[in-house]
Design an enzyme around this catalytic site. Structure first.
Site, short mmCIF file in Angstrom:
data_model
loop_
_atom_site.label_atom_id
_atom_site.label_comp_id
_atom_site.label_asym_id
_atom_site.label_seq_id
_atom_site.Cartn_x
_atom_site.Cartn_y
_atom_site.Cartn_z
N LYS A 158 45.95 49.43 92.42
CA LYS A 158 45.15 50.12 91.40
C LYS A 158 43.85 50.67 91.97
O LYS A 158 43.23 50.06 92.83
CB LYS A 158 44.81 49.15 90.26
CG LYS A 158 46.01 48.59 89.54
CD LYS A 158 45.59 47.61 88.46
CE LYS A 158 44.88 48.28 87.30
NZ LYS A 158 44.61 47.32 86.21
N GLY A 164 42.65 55.44 82.72
CA GLY A 164 43.61 56.37 82.14
C GLY A 164 44.96 56.38 82.82
O GLY A 164 45.71 57.35 82.71
N LYS A 201 49.06 41.19 90.90
CA LYS A 201 50.43 40.81 90.59
C LYS A 201 50.88 41.65 89.41
O LYS A 201 50.16 41.80 88.42
CB LYS A 201 50.48 39.32 90.24
CG LYS A 201 51.83 38.82 89.75
CD LYS A 201 52.84 38.71 90.87
CE LYS A 201 54.15 38.09 90.38
NZ LYS A 201 55.16 38.05 91.45
N ILE A 203 52.59 42.15 86.16
CA ILE A 203 53.18 41.42 85.05
C ILE A 203 54.19 42.36 84.40
O ILE A 203 53.83 43.37 83.80
CB ILE A 203 52.11 41.01 84.01
CG1 ILE A 203 50.95 40.27 84.70
CG2 ILE A 203 52.73 40.16 82.92
CD1 ILE A 203 51.32 38.97 85.35
N HIS A 208 50.18 45.01 75.89
CA HIS A 208 48.84 45.45 76.24
C HIS A 208 47.96 45.24 75.00
O HIS A 208 48.10 45.93 74.00
CB HIS A 208 48.86 46.93 76.63
CG HIS A 208 47.54 47.47 77.10
ND1 HIS A 208 47.34 47.98 78.35
CD2 HIS A 208 46.34 47.57 76.47
CE1 HIS A 208 46.09 48.37 78.49
NE2 HIS A 208 45.47 48.14 77.35
N GLU A 288 40.71 44.87 82.55
CA GLU A 288 39.56 45.74 82.74
C GLU A 288 38.76 45.84 81.45
O GLU A 288 39.20 45.41 80.39
CB GLU A 288 40.00 47.15 83.17
CG GLU A 288 40.83 47.89 82.14
CD GLU A 288 41.30 49.24 82.65
OE1 GLU A 288 41.22 49.48 83.87
OE2 GLU A 288 41.74 50.05 81.83
N ARG A 292 33.20 52.58 76.94
CA ARG A 292 33.10 53.79 76.12
C ARG A 292 33.84 53.57 74.81
O ARG A 292 34.49 52.53 74.62
CB ARG A 292 33.73 54.97 76.87
CG ARG A 292 35.17 54.69 77.29
CD ARG A 292 35.86 55.88 77.89
NE ARG A 292 37.10 55.56 78.58
CZ ARG A 292 38.27 55.30 78.01
NH1 ARG A 292 38.36 55.32 76.69
NH2 ARG A 292 39.34 55.01 78.71
N VAL A 295 40.09 56.24 72.48
CA VAL A 295 40.85 57.18 71.67
C VAL A 295 41.31 56.51 70.38
O VAL A 295 41.26 57.08 69.29
CB VAL A 295 42.09 57.69 72.45
CG1 VAL A 295 42.97 58.58 71.56
CG2 VAL A 295 41.66 58.44 73.70
#
Length: 458
Positions: A158, A164, A201, A203, A208, A288, A292, A295
């Site tokens: 990552k 995004g 790792k 998942i 989410h 994370e 901000r 959406v």
């Protein structure tokens, strides 16, 4: 309170901020590109100014022009919305140095949480569970291979900066790690100007779950419940809902507590979202924090009755939160569908063009966020999301039924959209029972598209 705010964004989020400012008695300056000269935000703002050509890098991402525009038009603050410069630490710093309030967290907080590897280390230090991964930024693909061998495949490489869904690649074994590292680094460098990577790792097919946070300058930090954002395509969210039906009361309390712990670890100020993955054994892990407005913030507004943009502006002006934690209760169920100008049957290819006729659904518990109007054009230069439909009902099944009716009524002529695709998802048995995860669309997209094509033949 601010007298004048520069809106450094476009489309539906620009309209959302504009309306809120109008309600609060704040004048607005709409910064727009030549491509957006006929847009609704430009027409309805107190003042509007063209800041550059269609390409975002020469307009909406042009930091110096935005700062100078704010100064020339005597703006007290800049609202960046989401995307573009909303999590750009350099832009936040420039606002601070020029005496302009950045409606968001400080540059220090953005840097602290925007560097995802540093954020992971901080969360781990404060007892927030994190996904097992590398101990720091990866030096090269060989370093990634060592880290992957340690945590075990599959893994996710990552980008440390940005978000995004960009700068992310999976590797299921050692033969894939080099390509994953190099392609993720190339994309991260192009998207964020920073190719720093770390490894986690993977998942497989988790839920989410994200928790909405607000913190003020007085030290008050409260959470506004969670959202289930598991319905994703290529790491991009497509549908969101609140509350998350997968959680039981004990799990919900635990994840809210962890989110507050994460926000308090950095003394967070402004609107933010703490994001987690929930595995098949119902263990959750911090991934994370987005510094901000999101959406999908309207689903939280629907179930809490709180105007999150208004609170975000008030916080930036130095005012305390209007609420205490005891004031926040989740009432009913809300679902949001993102309407994109794209063709699902053609691998979701973007479909810009003119919209000769448009009709939005309405009624009790139905909300539409958009900057579209009959006769407008959808630009090929920007993100394909053109509207959001949000419904609110006493329970999840009632909300699903309401969303079906809303999508049936929604009419956008002249371009292809994903409305029919979203509508069909609402009849899927797994979706109806809440048996969805981030791999749902990967497994079901082709079947959903075929079902739609067969239905139209009947």
């Amino acid at each position: 309170m601010f007298k004048k705010v520069l809106i450094a964004n476009r489309g539906e989020i620009a309209m959302r901020i504009l309306r809120c400012c109008q309600e609060m008695g704040i004048d607005t300056v709409m910064a727009y590109s030549t491509e957006d000269k006929n847009s609704l935000p430009v027409q309805f703002a107190t003042e509007s100014v063209c800041i550059g050509p269609a390409q975002a890098v020469k307009s909406y991402l042009n930091q110096d022009v935005l700062i100078e525009t704010a100064k020339v038009y005597h703006c007290d603050a800049i609202h960046p919305g989401y995307g573009f410069l909303s999590e750009n630490v350099d832009f936040a710093e420039k606002c601070e140095k020029n005496g302009i309030t950045f409606i968001g967290p400080s540059s220090k907080m953005i840097r602290q949480m925007g560097d995802k590897q540093s954020a992971r280390a901080l969360m781990k230090k404060h007892g927030v569970p994190v996904v097992p991964g590398s101990d720091g930024i990866l030096k090269d693909w060989k370093d990634a291979a060592k880290a992957a061998a340690k945590v075990g495949y599959p893994v996710l490489v990552k980008a440390s900066a940005g978000g995004g869904g960009r700068g992310m690649r999976t590797a299921f074994d050692e033969s894939e790690i080099r390509n994953a590292y190099e392609s993720a680094q190339a994309e991260a460098s192009a998207a964020f100007g920073d190719g720093s990577l770390y490894l986690e790792k993977l998942i497989l097919h988790p839920h989410h779950i994200e928790v909405q946070i607000l913190g003020d300058t007085k030290g008050n930090i409260i959470q506004f419940g969670e959202r289930d954002c598991s319905m994703q395509r290529r790491n991009q969210k497509l549908m969101e809902e609140s509350p998350a039906s997968i959680l039981n009361p004990k799990q919900r309390e635990a994840i809210h507590r962890a989110a507050l712990k994460a926000a308090k670890a950095v003394h967070y100020v402004s609107a933010g979202t703490v994001e987690f993955v929930l595995d098949r054994e119902n263990h959750f892990y911090f991934i994370e924090m987005n510094t901000r407005i999101q959406v999908e913030h309207p689903v939280t507004e629907a179930v809490t009755g709180v105007d999150l943009i208004r609170e975000q502006i008030r916080i930036a002006a130095g005012l305390p939160l209007s609420y205490k934690q005891s004031d926040i209760h989740l009432n009913g169920h809300a679902i949001e569908c993102r309407i994109n100008a794209e063709n699902p049957a053609k691998n979701f290819a973007p479909c810009p063009g003119e919209i000769p006729f448009l009709h939005f659904p309405a009624g009790n518990g139905v909300r539409v966020e958009s900057a579209l109007y009959s006769g407008c054009k959808v630009s090929p230069y920007y993100d394909s999301m053109i509207a959001k439909v949000i419904v609110h009902a006493p329970g999840r099944l009632e909300a699903i039924r309401k969303m079906r009716v809303a999508l049936e009524e929604m009419t956008i002529e002249g371009i292809d959209t994903n409305i029919d695709f979203l509508y069909l998802i609402l009849f899927n048995n797994d979706y109806l029972t809440g048996n969805i995860d981030t791999g749902f669309l990967e497994k079901n997209t082709d079947a959903i598209i075929r079902w739609g094509e067969e239905s139209r033949k009947v």
